[in-house]
Every structure is written in C-alpha cells, then in structure tokens.
Enzyme design. Structure first.
Site, PDB file in Angstrom:
ATOM      1  N   ASN A  71      13.831   7.585   6.605  1.00  0.00           N
ATOM      2  CA  ASN A  71      12.987   6.435   6.285  1.00  0.00           C
ATOM      3  C   ASN A  71      11.698   6.427   7.106  1.00  0.00           C
ATOM      4  OD1 ASN A  71      14.492   5.275   4.240  1.00  0.00           O
ATOM      5  ND2 ASN A  71      15.781   4.125   5.651  1.00  0.00           N
TER       6      ASN A  71
ATOM      7  N   ASP B  41       0.830  -1.192   0.000  1.00  0.00           N
ATOM      8  CA  ASP B  41       0.000   0.000   0.000  1.00  0.00           C
ATOM      9  C   ASP B  41       0.867   1.246   0.000  1.00  0.00           C
ATOM     10  OD1 ASP B  41      -2.124  -1.698   0.136  1.00  0.00           O
ATOM     11  OD2 ASP B  41      -2.868  -1.016   2.080  1.00  0.00           O
TER      12      ASP B  41
ATOM     13  N   ASP C 187      18.091   0.138   8.537  1.00  0.00           N
ATOM     14  CA  ASP C 187      18.319   1.461   7.944  1.00  0.00           C
ATOM     15  C   ASP C 187      17.540   2.478   8.760  1.00  0.00           C
ATOM     16  OD1 ASP C 187      19.227   3.450   6.306  1.00  0.00           O
ATOM     17  OD2 ASP C 187      18.157   2.806   4.518  1.00  0.00           O
TER      18      ASP C 187
ATOM     19  N   ASP D 144      11.578   1.102   4.263  1.00  0.00           N
ATOM     20  CA  ASP D 144      12.883   0.574   3.843  1.00  0.00           C
ATOM     21  C   ASP D 144      13.433  -0.470   4.807  1.00  0.00           C
ATOM     22  OD1 ASP D 144      12.756   2.026   1.573  1.00  0.00           O
ATOM     23  OD2 ASP D 144      14.271   3.492   2.122  1.00  0.00           O
TER      24      ASP D 144
END
Length: 380
Positions: A252, A135, A247, A265
């Site tokens: 992010n 999504d 990460d 991510d």
C-alpha cells in the site's frame, strides 16, 4: 496445504458487480458539474478501471479538466466507489467518510505522502454507490497478485536499493504514528470509554468474523483457536493509542525509485496501539515469503524481517515495541478472516469448490497453527 490450494489462493480473481465505465463517466461528469458550480465545465477523458480493482472498493481512473478561479485546471484523478451488496463484499461496511477524513488528517498532520482527497459523495444517488475522488499519483507499487516476492521491480533492485525501500517503508509507518493524540484529530474514530482501544478493535474483528459466518455458520478451527489464545494472553499494558493506518504494508505504498510518493488504502484506519500496525506490517511480508518458500522460489527473505523492522521502527520513533508476539498472531487472525471471506466469495461465484478441511478457507493456516504451537520461526 496442497499446491493446488495455494495456487488457487494466490490467483484469486475478485468477482464484483460489472461496472459500465462509460455510463459511470457520464454520471460522474454530471455530479462534478453540480458540485463545482457554474462555469466549471468539467470534462472527463481517459476513463478506465485499473487491473485488479474491486476487493475492498472499486477504483476508476480518469483525467479531469475544469475551470476554477477563471483558470482551466487539469488533473489525473481516481474515484473510489464502495462495492454494491450484490457483489458479496469482502467487508461488511465501507465508511468512505471515515476514509476521507483519515486521509486528510494524515496528509495535514504527518510527513506521510497521502494523495489529496478532493470530494466525497456519501449518497448512492449519483453513481449507485457512495464514492470519493482524489488525486492520482504516478509510481510503482509492490503487487499482491502474484505476490511481489515472486519477482518484479523490487526483486530486480540491488541489495542497497532494497534496503532503502525497507527503510522508507518503515519510515512511512513511523510517520503515520506521529499522530499521538488521534482523538483530537479524528474524533469520529474515538473508541468507547470502556475497555480501551485494543479491546474495541478486537471486538470489531470478532464481529467481522461472525458476519462472515452469517449464511453458513462455519467455524474455522484455526481462527477459533486464535481468538481463544489471544483472549487468554491479553496484553497487560497495551501501548498508548496512535492513529493506526489499518492496512500497513509495503503493497500500500507507491514508490518512485526507493522513495515513497503515496501511502494508500485507509479503509481500516483506527485508533489503537501502534503494534496493531506493526504486527500487520511484519506478518504480511512473512506470509508472502511463506508462499514463495512453498513453491521453492527465492522470494525476498532478507527483507522486512521481524528484528530488522522492529529495530528500524524503534530507532525512528524512540519508542519500545510491546507484546509483538500477541500482535503478530492478531495480524494473522485478522487476515485469516479476510481470506475466509474471499474463499466464500470464490465458492459463491463458482470459481472453486468448497474445501472439505475448514482450515483450507484460510490460505496461511499452516502459519497460524505454527504460531499457536510456538514453532513458527520469524528468521527462517
């Protein structure tokens, strides 16, 4: 480091295989038709690539309509495609199944808002490379290029709003780390029985470094010295394992105002001590601020400072952070390997000439050398 070298580094264009978006849409619609079954009649519209896609994967945005349970569904979607080998990838492998599993686990077992992942294709047959579909979430992300410390929505916020963004960001990291029995949740990420998770994580980074050197055999001095220092100063008792985001950084996290609406991510998700994420989280903002300082720009030096982040994290988790100096250098080393490979790609695609000083393969090598010398200040 020269002005030109830093300017080149922060304006990196990630060259990748050209993607025929229209053909990708046709093939993706055919794949979805087979995947969703008779009567689904999937229809893809508004297919496009976001600006800056293509370093760790290729993203394609689209709107999808399909019939399910007799009702027509409509969703904004993202397809993430593994880059092809011809694009000279930054990383040696892209385990989309591991990413898919990690995203589902974090969404199901924590308070972190991870986008819903719907479908995965591990074969290259449909689109020429494996991909997953999830999504799409609307919101704002602090950008990497140019770094968000140079300006933008976060810089334009009030001091109270910026402090709230910092608190939210640390809370997201703490939420991910609530998976304290990660092997039970994600057995596919379980480390081997010998050596422990940190030793295995470190060995993978060494393997990654050797992979970047496979064609030119170049030894990057600051990275070699970092590996040696980390070996010599290995933590006596690493923290217990958690699920690490891999990460973990503000770039992010997608925000609506000061609240997080998506944690993104997951290519580097791993089972490891929590400080692997925490070191990366603190380091990443610090190296962006280093660039702002170099260009005599204000940046955001009051945000994501080491002591503030640690205090917030310990308050939110009830844990004590261990061996952070070690993990901060480890984060700088890990990102240094990434940057050295990006430099090699830019040389390969004719964007820059090969540096004569091998440390110049790593944009933040002055920071690494200061960390090794014990002269770097996290409060300056």
């Amino acid at each position: 480091m020269s002005d030109e070298a830093i300017s080149d580094s922060i304006e990196t264009t990630i060259t990748t295989t050209e993607l025929d978006v229209d053909e990708t849409g046709r093939r993706l619609a055919a794949w979805l038709g087979a995947r969703l079954g008779d009567g689904a009649a999937p229809e893809i519209t508004n297919l496009r690539r976001p600006e800056g896609s293509g370093m760790s994967s290729i993203s394609v945005l689209f709107d999808l309509a399909w019939t399910e349970g007799g009702e027509r569904q409509e969703r904004a979607m993202v397809a993430r495609l593994a880059p092809e080998a011809a694009a000279l990838p930054v990383f040696p492998g892209y385990d989309l199944q591991a990413q898919f599993d990690a995203m589902r686990a974090v969404r199901e077992h924590t308070a972190a808002p991870v986008p819903r992942v719907r479908w995965i294709e591990t074969s290259p047959e449909a689109l020429g490379t494996p991909f997953l579909v999830m999504d799409q979430v609307a919101g704002a992300v602090p950008v990497d290029n140019p770094p968000y410390v140079f300006g933008g929505w976060l810089s334009e916020m009030s001091a109270d709003e910026q402090a709230a963004v910092q608190e939210t960001s640390v809370r997201m990291l703490a939420a991910v780390h609530t998976i304290t029995d990660p092997v039970a949740v994600l057995p596919g990420l379980a480390p081997s029985a010998s050596g422990g998770s940190l030793r295995e994580h470190f060995a993978r980074e060494r393997d990654y470094y050797e992979w970047t050197r496979r064609d030119d055999a170049l030894s990057i001095p600051c990275l070699e010295r970092s590996f040696a220092w980390l070996e010599e100063n290995w933590p006596e008792q690493p923290s217990p394992d958690v699920l690490c985001w891999g990460d973990a950084r503000i770039g992010n996290i997608m925000f609506d105002g000061t609240e997080a609406v998506a944690v993104l991510d997951w290519e580097s998700a791993a089972i490891a001590p929590r400080e692997v994420d925490l070191g990366w989280f603190i380091f990443f903002h610090a190296q962006f601020q280093m660039i702002a300082d170099f260009f005599e720009m204000p940046g955001l030096p009051h945000l994501f400072r080491r002591d503030d982040v640690v205090a917030a994290y310990e308050r939110l988790t009830g844990t004590t952070v261990r061996d952070l100096d070690w993990h901060l250098l480890y984060a700088a080393l890990r990102h240094g390997i990434v940057m050295s490979q990006i430099t090699r790609r830019r040389i390969h695609f004719g964007e820059i000439e090969a540096p004569t000083d091998l440390d110049e393969y790593v944009m933040h090598h002055p920071m690494i050398n200061a960390l090794l010398a014990g002269t770097y200040s996290w409060e300056s």
